[in-house]
Design a protein around this motif. Structure first.
Motif, short mmCIF file in Angstrom:
data_model
loop_
_atom_site.label_atom_id
_atom_site.label_comp_id
_atom_site.label_asym_id
_atom_site.label_seq_id
_atom_site.Cartn_x
_atom_site.Cartn_y
_atom_site.Cartn_z
N CYS A 137 -36.16 15.93 69.11
CA CYS A 137 -37.54 16.05 68.63
C CYS A 137 -38.20 17.19 69.39
CB CYS A 137 -38.31 14.75 68.84
SG CYS A 137 -37.67 13.35 67.90
N GLY A 138 -38.50 18.28 68.70
CA GLY A 138 -39.08 19.45 69.35
C GLY A 138 -40.50 19.22 69.83
N PRO A 139 -41.01 20.10 70.68
CA PRO A 139 -42.35 19.94 71.25
C PRO A 139 -43.42 19.77 70.19
CG PRO A 139 -41.19 21.75 72.31
CD PRO A 139 -40.35 21.34 71.14
N SER A 140 -44.26 18.76 70.38
CA SER A 140 -45.44 18.52 69.54
C SER A 140 -45.12 18.22 68.08
CB SER A 140 -46.41 19.71 69.62
OG SER A 140 -46.82 19.93 70.95
N CYS A 141 -43.88 17.83 67.78
CA CYS A 141 -43.63 17.38 66.41
C CYS A 141 -44.35 16.05 66.20
CB CYS A 141 -42.13 17.26 66.12
SG CYS A 141 -41.28 15.89 66.88
N VAL A 142 -44.66 15.73 64.94
CA VAL A 142 -45.54 14.60 64.63
C VAL A 142 -44.86 13.62 63.69
CG1 VAL A 142 -47.74 13.93 63.59
CG2 VAL A 142 -47.59 16.03 64.95
N PHE A 143 -44.92 12.34 64.06
CA PHE A 143 -44.54 11.26 63.15
C PHE A 143 -45.80 10.53 62.72
CE2 PHE A 143 -40.73 11.82 65.76
CZ PHE A 143 -39.72 11.80 64.81
N THR A 144 -45.86 10.13 61.46
CA THR A 144 -46.96 9.26 61.02
C THR A 144 -46.37 7.90 60.68
OG1 THR A 144 -46.85 9.73 58.65
CG2 THR A 144 -48.07 11.30 60.03
N ASN A 145 -47.19 6.88 60.63
CA ASN A 145 -46.68 5.56 60.23
C ASN A 145 -47.52 4.91 59.13
OD1 ASN A 145 -48.86 4.92 61.79
ND2 ASN A 145 -47.71 3.80 63.36
N VAL A 146 -48.64 5.55 58.74
CA VAL A 146 -49.46 5.08 57.61
C VAL A 146 -49.72 6.27 56.70
CG1 VAL A 146 -51.68 4.11 56.92
CG2 VAL A 146 -50.55 3.24 58.96
N TYR A 147 -49.58 6.06 55.41
CA TYR A 147 -49.70 7.18 54.47
C TYR A 147 -51.15 7.63 54.28
CZ TYR A 147 -48.50 10.20 50.56
OH TYR A 147 -48.32 11.29 49.75
N ASN A 148 -52.08 6.69 54.25
CA ASN A 148 -53.49 7.03 53.99
C ASN A 148 -54.40 6.38 55.03
OD1 ASN A 148 -52.86 4.50 53.06
ND2 ASN A 148 -54.28 4.56 51.31
N PRO A 149 -54.34 6.82 56.29
CA PRO A 149 -55.09 6.17 57.36
C PRO A 149 -56.60 6.36 57.24
CG PRO A 149 -54.14 8.21 58.15
CD PRO A 149 -53.60 8.00 56.77
N ARG A 150 -57.33 5.34 57.65
CA ARG A 150 -58.78 5.41 57.83
C ARG A 150 -59.11 4.78 59.19
NH1 ARG A 150 -61.06 9.02 54.35
NH2 ARG A 150 -60.87 8.39 52.17
N ALA A 151 -60.05 5.39 59.90
CA ALA A 151 -60.43 4.86 61.21
C ALA A 151 -61.08 3.49 61.08
CB ALA A 151 -61.39 5.83 61.92
N PHE A 152 -61.73 3.20 59.95
CA PHE A 152 -62.52 1.97 59.79
C PHE A 152 -61.77 0.90 58.98
CE2 PHE A 152 -63.72 5.24 56.78
CZ PHE A 152 -63.56 4.62 55.55
N ILE A 153 -60.49 1.15 58.63
CA ILE A 153 -59.71 0.15 57.89
C ILE A 153 -58.42 -0.14 58.64
CG2 ILE A 153 -58.49 -0.36 55.73
CD1 ILE A 153 -60.41 1.46 54.29
N GLU A 154 -58.19 -1.42 58.93
CA GLU A 154 -56.97 -1.83 59.63
C GLU A 154 -55.79 -1.81 58.66
OE1 GLU A 154 -54.46 -2.51 62.15
OE2 GLU A 154 -56.40 -3.01 63.05
N ARG A 155 -54.74 -1.03 58.97
CA ARG A 155 -53.61 -0.91 58.04
C ARG A 155 -52.27 -1.11 58.77
NH1 ARG A 155 -56.39 3.51 54.26
NH2 ARG A 155 -56.90 2.08 52.56
N LYS A 156 -52.26 -1.91 59.82
CA LYS A 156 -51.01 -2.14 60.53
C LYS A 156 -49.96 -2.81 59.66
CE LYS A 156 -52.79 -2.23 65.26
NZ LYS A 156 -52.93 -3.03 66.51
N GLU B 296 -49.38 -2.03 56.73
CA GLU B 296 -48.93 -1.06 55.74
C GLU B 296 -48.03 0.03 56.36
OE1 GLU B 296 -52.15 0.53 53.40
OE2 GLU B 296 -53.28 -1.36 53.53
N PHE B 297 -47.60 -0.20 57.60
CA PHE B 297 -46.71 0.78 58.23
C PHE B 297 -45.47 1.01 57.35
CE2 PHE B 297 -48.00 -0.04 62.95
CZ PHE B 297 -49.23 0.54 62.68
N LYS B 298 -45.09 2.26 57.17
CA LYS B 298 -43.90 2.60 56.38
C LYS B 298 -42.80 3.06 57.35
CE LYS B 298 -46.48 4.02 52.26
NZ LYS B 298 -45.97 2.93 51.40
N PRO B 299 -41.61 2.46 57.28
CA PRO B 299 -40.54 2.80 58.22
C PRO B 299 -40.00 4.21 58.00
CG PRO B 299 -39.72 1.34 56.51
CD PRO B 299 -41.20 1.42 56.31
#
Length: 517
Positions: A411-430, A432-435
């Motif tokens: 994994c190169g420097p500062s590469c990014v993984f996401t775990n939610v497709y459409n995140p919102r700070a005010f909506i809990e989506r744990k 909805e994590f996608k593997p």
């Protein structure tokens, strides 16, 4: 020692540096001395006139008449000054420790080898007549089979804030014990207390276990009611005591254990006797050895490699202290891996043998990291993440829950993984994590983004800055935003050129007889 010219420079004239100054001055080899304190310089000028004094180390390093540098400045400066000195084509004697981490020690050794420079570490006990005699006793078999070694280095005195008691007091004893056993320890463990300053140990007890069955421990403290410097070697025929504060520096106790009726061990005590020791100052002998090495180009007894072995034990002991402080004693043998003191490991974490976790990283609970991984600076892993063996995760990478890395992933420097497709700070989506799965041998370039829910195939190569939004086939090379495949790559990382569904790697010569699927 007779020399034509004065060719030695000295950095650091306070404390122990004054003793070095006295000896180099007496040997008539000192050309210049440096210290950052004007007060110290003025005092030394009065006592040791006739040499050049300076405040700025760069002035000393630039002096081409100085062929070798002796470093007795604070421990945190050793690496930086030694590196500059070697780069300026000077031989180096550096007081213990060689540096404050193993990686810096390796760098200094490599640089000294490249520049053909002498690199010697100030482990003074090797030049002590009593320790030399003790080594002779062991070599000649006078003590029998060595079974246990322990040392106490205790005092109530100067409390340092730039280094803890382990790094300040223990290097000398570690160095001697490694020499007496003639091996590096299989296991190192330690515990201690930070009573004056939080997270800064004032007393530590370090244990070592060697493959030949010998065990040893080192007790160091600057919170002790009196000064004590003893090293004791327990053998099957006799016991030897090195007491550096006694008039009789080396005593032999020919005690034995005999078995009555073959069942009951009984100690048979005998009167101790002192051994005659040469009246030589260890520091002067040490400095003479350095001068001889500079003039003859022979490898020092306490060379950089020897100093690196001591650093290895110190880091393993420090790691053991950190693990206990963070409650990691339930891990598989915590001395089998390295965790930098600035990093934090949660509960119920598994870390494989040989793995190294560097500065400011955080491994969250229930995560599992395989063997021989390298976790860089400012990396966050977990919770509940599985990392395979031999993975390399470079600086500033976060591997979140629901992400799995198989073996040999880069994994190169500062590469990014996401775990939610459409995140919102005010909506809990744990929920909805996608593997996301990164398969064996895949490489992800710097600043690439892996959108959750994809699988990156075996040995695939993701170009720097790419944004991956769909599955990547095995051996595929993808680049761009969004990422698109532009070719195929060999397991070794070289690009493949197919002709009629066949490719031969130009780098490793591996043959591919069909297009990867």
């Amino acid at each position: 020692m007779q020399t034509k010219d004065k060719f030695i420079g000295l950095v650091g004239l306070g404390g122990w540096g004054k003793n070095i100054l006295r000896n180099l001055y007496g040997l008539d080899v000192l050309a210049s001395a440096c210290d950052s304190s004007i007060t110290v310089l003025e005092e030394r000028k009065k006592e040791f006139p006739g040499i050049k004094y300076c405040l700025n180390i760069d002035e000393l390093l630039a002096d081409t008449t100085i062929k070798a540098l002796v470093i007795s400045s604070p421990a945190e400066t050793h690496y930086g000054i030694a590196k500059k000195a070697i780069q300026e084509d000077k031989d180096v004697f550096v007081e213990k420790p060689l540096s404050l981490n193993y990686r810096q020690g390796e760098e200094l050794i490599s640089l000294a080898k490249e520049k053909n420079k002498i690199l010697m570490v100030g482990h003074i006990l090797h030049y002590h007549p009593a320790i030399i005699k003790l080594k002779e006793l062991i070599k000649n078999g006078d003590l029998g089979k060595i079974e246990y070694i322990y040392s106490n280095r205790l005092n109530i005195g100067k409390v340092r804030i730039e280094e803890n008691i382990l790094w300040s007091f223990a290097p000398h004893d570690i160095s001697v014990i490694l020499s007496l056993v003639n091996d590096n320890p299989l296991n190192v463990y330690a515990f201690g207390g930070d009573y004056i300053t939080s997270n800064h140990y004032d007393t530590t007890l370090t244990g070592m276990e060697f493959k030949n069955g010998i065990k040893a421990h080192i007790f160091v403290s600057w919170l002790h009611p009196f000064k004590e410097q003893k090293l004791i070697v327990v053998g099957s025929k006799a016991m030897a005591v090195f007491d550096d504060l006694s008039e009789n520096k080396l005593l032999v106790y020919p005690h034995k254990i005999e078995w009555q009726s073959g069942k009951i061990p009984v100690a048979q005590k005998a009167d101790y006797y002192p051994l005659e020791i040469e009246k030589k100052e260890p520091l002067q002998e040490e400095l003479k050895h350095f001068l001889k090495c500079v003039l003859t180009r022979q490898n020092p007894l306490t060379c950089g490699k020897e100093g690196l072995s001591v650093l290895g034990v110190l880091e393993r002991a420090e790691n053991s202290l950190l693990n206990k402080k963070q409650g990691l004693s339930n891990l598989n043998n915590p001395t089998d891996f390295f965790i930098h003191e600035s990093s934090y490991i949660d509960e119920n974490v598994e870390i494989g043998q040989g793995t190294k976790i560097w500065h400011f990283s955080h491994i969250l609970k229930n995560s599992k990291i395989g063997e021989k991984c390298i976790i860089g600076q400012n990396v966050c892993i977990g919770p509940d993440v599985i990392i395979g063996d031999r993975c390399k995760i470079q600086n500033n990478v976060s591997v979140y829950s629901s992400i799995t890395l198989e073996d040999d992933v880069f994994c190169g420097p500062s590469c990014v993984f996401t775990n939610v497709y459409n995140p919102r700070a005010f909506i809990e989506r744990k929920n909805e994590f996608k593997p996301t799965l990164v398969k064996k041998g895949a490489s992800i370039g710097a600043n690439a983004t892996i959108v959750c829910g994809v699988t990156i195939g075996r040995y695939a190569f993701i170009g720097a800055g790419a944004v991956v939004k769909k599955d990547v086939p095995d051996y595929a090379v993808v680049v761009g935003v969004p990422a698109k495949q532009i070719g195929w790559v060999c397991e070794c990382g070289a690009k493949l050129k197919y002709k009629k569904s066949k490719a031969i790697c130009s780098s490793c010569c591996k043959i591919y007889t069909s297009l990867p699927k």
